[in-house]
Design a protein around this motif. Structure first.
Motif, PDB file in Angstrom:
ATOM      1  N   TYR A  92       0.745  -1.118  -0.064  1.00 29.86           N
ATOM      2  CA  TYR A  92       0.161   0.131  -0.001  1.00 29.86           C
ATOM      3  C   TYR A  92       0.929   1.298  -0.118  1.00 29.86           C
ATOM      4  O   TYR A  92       1.895   1.334   0.835  1.00 29.86           O
ATOM      5  CB  TYR A  92      -0.946   0.164   1.168  1.00 29.86           C
ATOM      6  CG  TYR A  92      -1.905   1.084   1.415  1.00 29.86           C
ATOM      7  CD1 TYR A  92      -1.715   2.350   2.162  1.00 29.86           C
ATOM      8  CD2 TYR A  92      -3.102   1.259   0.572  1.00 29.86           C
ATOM      9  CE1 TYR A  92      -2.254   3.339   2.238  1.00 29.86           C
ATOM     10  CE2 TYR A  92      -3.914   2.255   0.892  1.00 29.86           C
ATOM     11  CZ  TYR A  92      -3.545   3.394   1.628  1.00 29.86           C
ATOM     12  OH  TYR A  92      -4.288   4.633   1.748  1.00 29.86           O
ATOM     13  N   TYR A 136      -0.729  12.366   0.388  1.00 29.94           N
ATOM     14  CA  TYR A 136      -1.587  13.116   1.180  1.00 29.94           C
ATOM     15  C   TYR A 136      -0.977  14.704   0.954  1.00 29.94           C
ATOM     16  O   TYR A 136       0.143  14.790   0.351  1.00 29.94           O
ATOM     17  CB  TYR A 136      -1.245  13.031   2.589  1.00 29.94           C
ATOM     18  CG  TYR A 136      -1.845  11.576   2.969  1.00 29.94           C
ATOM     19  CD1 TYR A 136      -1.313  10.493   3.134  1.00 29.94           C
ATOM     20  CD2 TYR A 136      -3.503  11.469   3.431  1.00 29.94           C
ATOM     21  CE1 TYR A 136      -1.667   9.263   3.513  1.00 29.94           C
ATOM     22  CE2 TYR A 136      -3.745  10.477   3.805  1.00 29.94           C
ATOM     23  CZ  TYR A 136      -3.074   9.256   3.880  1.00 29.94           C
ATOM     24  OH  TYR A 136      -3.681   8.105   4.408  1.00 29.94           O
ATOM     25  N   GLN A 160      -1.071  18.412   2.918  1.00 30.91           N
ATOM     26  CA  GLN A 160      -1.383  18.950   4.160  1.00 30.91           C
ATOM     27  C   GLN A 160      -1.235  20.513   4.102  1.00 30.91           C
ATOM     28  O   GLN A 160       0.004  21.040   3.633  1.00 30.91           O
ATOM     29  CB  GLN A 160      -0.544  18.700   5.106  1.00 30.91           C
ATOM     30  CG  GLN A 160      -1.080  18.837   6.550  1.00 30.91           C
ATOM     31  CD  GLN A 160      -0.355  18.453   7.812  1.00 30.91           C
ATOM     32  OE1 GLN A 160       0.975  18.172   7.843  1.00 30.91           O
ATOM     33  NE2 GLN A 160      -0.814  18.317   8.770  1.00 30.91           N
ATOM     34  N   LEU A 217      -4.490  15.878   7.107  1.00 34.56           N
ATOM     35  CA  LEU A 217      -4.053  15.418   6.051  1.00 34.56           C
ATOM     36  C   LEU A 217      -5.211  15.026   5.096  1.00 34.56           C
ATOM     37  O   LEU A 217      -6.173  14.606   5.604  1.00 34.56           O
ATOM     38  CB  LEU A 217      -3.280  14.041   6.531  1.00 34.56           C
ATOM     39  CG  LEU A 217      -2.033  14.444   7.098  1.00 34.56           C
ATOM     40  CD1 LEU A 217      -1.633  13.454   7.834  1.00 34.56           C
ATOM     41  CD2 LEU A 217      -0.845  14.427   5.916  1.00 34.56           C
ATOM     42  N   PHE A 264       2.911  14.601   1.180  1.00 35.45           N
ATOM     43  CA  PHE A 264       3.545  13.437   1.948  1.00 35.45           C
ATOM     44  C   PHE A 264       2.997  12.256   1.318  1.00 35.45           C
ATOM     45  O   PHE A 264       2.004  12.103   0.780  1.00 35.45           O
ATOM     46  CB  PHE A 264       3.125  13.289   3.301  1.00 35.45           C
ATOM     47  CG  PHE A 264       3.458  14.525   4.493  1.00 35.45           C
ATOM     48  CD1 PHE A 264       2.839  15.595   4.874  1.00 35.45           C
ATOM     49  CD2 PHE A 264       4.780  14.590   4.984  1.00 35.45           C
ATOM     50  CE1 PHE A 264       3.106  16.425   5.666  1.00 35.45           C
ATOM     51  CE2 PHE A 264       5.402  15.480   5.535  1.00 35.45           C
ATOM     52  CZ  PHE A 264       4.450  16.525   6.102  1.00 35.45           C
ATOM     53  N   SER A 308       2.217   1.249   3.769  1.00 32.07           N
ATOM     54  CA  SER A 308       1.938   0.457   4.675  1.00 32.07           C
ATOM     55  C   SER A 308       1.923  -0.744   3.984  1.00 32.07           C
ATOM     56  O   SER A 308       1.516  -1.098   2.909  1.00 32.07           O
ATOM     57  CB  SER A 308       0.692   0.683   5.239  1.00 32.07           C
ATOM     58  OG  SER A 308      -0.182  -0.368   6.168  1.00 32.07           O
ATOM     59  N   PRO A 357       0.799   0.062  10.437  1.00 35.35           N
ATOM     60  CA  PRO A 357       0.590   1.562  10.524  1.00 35.35           C
ATOM     61  C   PRO A 357       1.412   2.110   9.001  1.00 35.35           C
ATOM     62  O   PRO A 357       1.866   1.267   8.266  1.00 35.35           O
ATOM     63  CB  PRO A 357       1.521   1.975  11.854  1.00 35.35           C
ATOM     64  CG  PRO A 357       2.476   1.003  11.657  1.00 35.35           C
ATOM     65  CD  PRO A 357       1.887  -0.195  11.555  1.00 35.35           C
ATOM     66  N   LEU A 358       0.879   3.360   8.968  1.00 28.35           N
ATOM     67  CA  LEU A 358       1.612   4.259   7.937  1.00 28.35           C
ATOM     68  C   LEU A 358       3.108   4.485   8.043  1.00 28.35           C
ATOM     69  O   LEU A 358       3.026   4.929   9.357  1.00 28.35           O
ATOM     70  CB  LEU A 358       0.822   5.120   7.342  1.00 28.35           C
ATOM     71  CG  LEU A 358      -0.419   4.961   6.668  1.00 28.35           C
ATOM     72  CD1 LEU A 358      -1.304   6.495   6.358  1.00 28.35           C
ATOM     73  CD2 LEU A 358      -0.068   4.525   5.236  1.00 28.35           C
ATOM     74  N   HIS A 359       3.729   4.684   7.255  1.00 25.90           N
ATOM     75  CA  HIS A 359       5.262   4.990   7.449  1.00 25.90           C
ATOM     76  C   HIS A 359       5.232   6.295   6.258  1.00 25.90           C
ATOM     77  O   HIS A 359       4.957   6.196   5.189  1.00 25.90           O
ATOM     78  CB  HIS A 359       6.371   4.026   6.995  1.00 25.90           C
ATOM     79  CG  HIS A 359       6.100   2.955   8.108  1.00 25.90           C
ATOM     80  ND1 HIS A 359       7.013   2.726   9.026  1.00 25.90           N
ATOM     81  CD2 HIS A 359       5.590   1.804   8.017  1.00 25.90           C
ATOM     82  CE1 HIS A 359       6.843   1.841   9.727  1.00 25.90           C
ATOM     83  NE2 HIS A 359       5.914   0.922   9.014  1.00 25.90           N
ATOM     84  N   PHE A 360       5.577   7.394   6.825  1.00 26.92           N
ATOM     85  CA  PHE A 360       5.642   8.712   5.842  1.00 26.92           C
ATOM     86  C   PHE A 360       6.967   8.796   5.439  1.00 26.92           C
ATOM     87  O   PHE A 360       8.032   8.751   6.109  1.00 26.92           O
ATOM     88  CB  PHE A 360       5.124   9.936   6.888  1.00 26.92           C
ATOM     89  CG  PHE A 360       3.815   9.686   7.028  1.00 26.92           C
ATOM     90  CD1 PHE A 360       3.090   9.246   8.135  1.00 26.92           C
ATOM     91  CD2 PHE A 360       2.929  10.607   6.174  1.00 26.92           C
ATOM     92  CE1 PHE A 360       1.678   8.909   8.051  1.00 26.92           C
ATOM     93  CE2 PHE A 360       1.537  10.533   6.237  1.00 26.92           C
ATOM     94  CZ  PHE A 360       0.679   9.897   7.150  1.00 26.92           C
ATOM     95  N   GLY A 361       7.023   9.561   4.204  1.00 24.16           N
ATOM     96  CA  GLY A 361       8.404  10.116   3.769  1.00 24.16           C
ATOM     97  C   GLY A 361       8.273  11.593   4.520  1.00 24.16           C
ATOM     98  O   GLY A 361       7.403  12.090   5.340  1.00 24.16           O
ATOM     99  N   ASN A 362       9.418  12.360   4.198  1.00 23.48           N
ATOM    100  CA  ASN A 362       9.895  13.428   5.004  1.00 23.48           C
ATOM    101  C   ASN A 362       9.084  14.754   4.491  1.00 23.48           C
ATOM    102  O   ASN A 362       8.990  15.890   4.804  1.00 23.48           O
ATOM    103  CB  ASN A 362      11.444  13.981   4.678  1.00 23.48           C
ATOM    104  CG  ASN A 362      12.079  12.977   5.490  1.00 23.48           C
ATOM    105  OD1 ASN A 362      11.566  12.438   6.373  1.00 23.48           O
ATOM    106  ND2 ASN A 362      13.146  12.830   5.198  1.00 23.48           N
ATOM    107  N   ARG A 417       7.883  20.363  -0.034  1.00 26.13           N
ATOM    108  CA  ARG A 417       7.116  21.456   0.002  1.00 26.13           C
ATOM    109  C   ARG A 417       6.950  22.205  -1.384  1.00 26.13           C
ATOM    110  O   ARG A 417       8.164  22.423  -1.696  1.00 26.13           O
ATOM    111  CB  ARG A 417       7.560  22.462   1.117  1.00 26.13           C
ATOM    112  CG  ARG A 417       7.644  22.118   2.577  1.00 26.13           C
ATOM    113  CD  ARG A 417       8.339  22.462   3.451  1.00 26.13           C
ATOM    114  NE  ARG A 417       7.976  22.102   4.752  1.00 26.13           N
ATOM    115  CZ  ARG A 417       8.220  20.791   5.342  1.00 26.13           C
ATOM    116  NH1 ARG A 417       8.756  20.036   4.468  1.00 26.13           N
ATOM    117  NH2 ARG A 417       7.941  20.423   6.477  1.00 26.13           N
TER     118      ARG A 417
END
Lengths: 112, 111
Positions: A31, A35, A37, A43, A90, A94, A100-105, A108
């Motif tokens: 998955y 997102y 924000q 999000l 973002f 997963s 859980p979800l793991h996010f990138g940095n 912007r």
């Protein structure tokens, strides 16, 4: 321990330009998702994928395209940038089940 | 009604205080539950998963009440570094991941 890697970290575009935000994960997660924000907001899901070759729209898909040719990569394309797309983006991944979800940095993006 | 709701905040507490955050979810089919923290202009980071029996990780304790569709996070002995926004996340797993985020509760720990 790379996890989820997003590039670039910052980007400025002019209205009407196109670009691709890159996202790669090395955890063999099925998955993946994108997102956005906006300041003071939560999000919002743009697009997601449950595996290579499978993508679907989230809450705010208009103006964005995605593809998933490999398990590792899930790029987000802005077709014709608009100031309303100024945001922080973002990517998250997963594995299936109760993981859980793991996010990138984050990336912007400013559209002028 | 929003799918995941949290205390509106912000919470301003002194160092060393105990603070509790509450979260409610509307979909009884929700399968898994998480607390994330998000620092200003940074990505959300997993703080802890929440299990039915409740779980503890150092100064942090999470509780889940499926009957009331309620999740809580307790932070003991607050540190300045705990200042962040805390996000309640629910996975309404139905033939695939479906993560729903709460709006977040902002915590400021004051010296």
């Amino acid at each position: 321990n790379a996890g989820v890697t997003q590039t670039p970290k910052f980007q400025v575009l002019k209205t009407g330009q196109s670009m691709t935000l890159q996202c790669a994960q090395d955890m063999n997660h099925e998955y993946m998702s994108w997102y956005r924000q906006d300041p003071g907001m939560g999000l919002r899901l743009i697009h997601y994928s449950v595996g290579a070759g499978i993508t679907d729209q989230g809450e705010v898909p208009n103006g964005y395209n995605v593809s998933r040719s490999t398990t590792e990569d899930f790029p987000l394309r802005l077709l014709s940038a608009a100031p309303s797309q100024t945001s922080v983006y973002f990517c998250a991944s997963s594995s299936q089940g109760n993981s859980p979800l793991h996010f990138g940095n984050g990336t912007r993006l400013t559209v002028t | 009604r929003k799918e995941v709701e949290q205390d509106p905040g912000p919470f301003n507490v002194p160092e060393g205080a105990t603070v509790a955050f509450n979260c409610t979810y509307s979909n009884s089919a929700s399968q898994s539950f998480f607390w994330y923290r998000q620092d200003c202009r940074k990505e959300p980071k997993l703080l802890m998963s929440v299990y039915s029996s409740g779980n503890e990780d150092g100064r942090f304790t999470a509780q889940l009440n499926r009957a009331s569709q309620y999740i809580s996070l307790l932070i003991r002995d607050s540190k300045l570094s705990d200042s962040a926004t805390y996000l309640c996340v629910v996975n309404i797993y139905n033939y695939g991941q479906n993560f729903v985020f709460g709006p977040g509760t902002r915590l400021s720990v004051l010296p």
